[in-house]
Design a protein around this motif. Sequence first.
Motif, mmCIF file in Angstrom:
data_model
loop_
_atom_site.group_PDB
_atom_site.id
_atom_site.type_symbol
_atom_site.label_atom_id
_atom_site.label_comp_id
_atom_site.label_asym_id
_atom_site.label_seq_id
_atom_site.Cartn_x
_atom_site.Cartn_y
_atom_site.Cartn_z
ATOM 1 N N ASN A 1 -7.825 2.383 -5.391
ATOM 2 C CA ASN A 1 -8.165 3.216 -4.243
ATOM 3 C C ASN A 1 -8.908 4.457 -4.734
ATOM 4 O O ASN A 1 -9.060 4.677 -5.944
ATOM 5 C CB ASN A 1 -6.921 3.569 -3.418
ATOM 6 C CG ASN A 1 -5.914 4.417 -4.180
ATOM 7 O OD1 ASN A 1 -6.138 4.817 -5.323
ATOM 8 N ND2 ASN A 1 -4.786 4.708 -3.550
ATOM 9 N N LYS B 1 0.839 -1.198 0.000
ATOM 10 C CA LYS B 1 0.000 0.000 0.000
ATOM 11 C C LYS B 1 0.874 1.248 0.000
ATOM 12 O O LYS B 1 1.847 1.328 0.752
ATOM 13 C CB LYS B 1 -0.902 -0.005 1.236
ATOM 14 C CG LYS B 1 -1.789 1.223 1.373
ATOM 15 C CD LYS B 1 -2.573 1.191 2.671
ATOM 16 C CE LYS B 1 -3.400 2.453 2.839
ATOM 17 N NZ LYS B 1 -4.128 2.470 4.140
ATOM 18 N N GLY C 1 -7.829 0.331 1.574
ATOM 19 C CA GLY C 1 -8.636 1.368 0.943
ATOM 20 C C GLY C 1 -8.959 1.078 -0.508
ATOM 21 O O GLY C 1 -9.112 1.997 -1.317
ATOM 22 N N LEU C 2 -9.085 -0.212 -0.841
ATOM 23 C CA LEU C 2 -9.338 -0.618 -2.218
ATOM 24 C C LEU C 2 -10.800 -0.984 -2.432
ATOM 25 O O LEU C 2 -11.485 -1.418 -1.509
ATOM 26 C CB LEU C 2 -8.461 -1.818 -2.587
ATOM 27 C CG LEU C 2 -6.946 -1.586 -2.594
ATOM 28 C CD1 LEU C 2 -6.214 -2.916 -2.721
ATOM 29 C CD2 LEU C 2 -6.546 -0.650 -3.724
#
Length: 269
Positions: A203, A126, A170-171
């Motif tokens: 994201n 990430k 956060g995908l």
Amino acid sequence: MSILVWNCRGLGNPRTVRVLRQLAKDKIPSLVFLVETKCNCRRMDMIRGKLRFDNCLAVDSVGLRGGIALLWKTDWNVEIISYSRWHVNSIVLEEENDPTWQFTGLYGHPEVAKRSSSWQLLHMLKPTTPMAWLCAGDFNEILYQKEKLGGASRPYKQIEEFRQVVERCGLSDLQSRGQKYTWANNKFGGDFIKERIDRAFANKEWSNLHSLALCTILPAVNSDHSSLYINKQFLNCKRNKRGLIFKYEAAWDLRDECQGIVTEAWGKG
């Protein structure tokens, strides 16, 4: 500007290479991520030449298992950040003065007992600063029970671990169309199973940057996996005044059942 992602199940078969060449010719991707190439760097470089790509980062298979590769053309500036047997991480600059974004190609571990290591890896990849991020590949896992047809239900804990890492990163799924499932075991009767284990995530920064992006799940040809075609400007394409034009995919000719389907449909028409 588009991206192609495919678990090709081995590029030692000339027929599979022909399918890949046809996909590259039809879709004109700037970036291609391949999983389970089952070949070494030398062969991947030969295939890169056949596909007319300028650059290639390949990770050798271990025997006849694994192998991944990222190929790209010089119209995109791609910088490799890291890679392993299970991933390729890169920074992409499409045009000068454009914002850069991160592309991660991931191959989820095929062994369930070791799949948690894939989720740890995904979380490590990430972006550490706010940056547009696209992550795609064969995750070997589903997000919901409805993404599996046939066979025993997936254990809740197994799915939940995948959902949790996707949320922590956060995908979210890209808007998609085409096939509902991306993999089938090609068995018959009660042993037949289909799953959606290949997918593309983004994201919010990437989705805002490429708000018109669409992931098309193409028919599986010469592999038990469908390929993913990610077109970042699909909805911008102008429509013909008489509507959308049907285009016949040459790769369909490689399917044994193609001729029968066409003959039957033509007769009905």
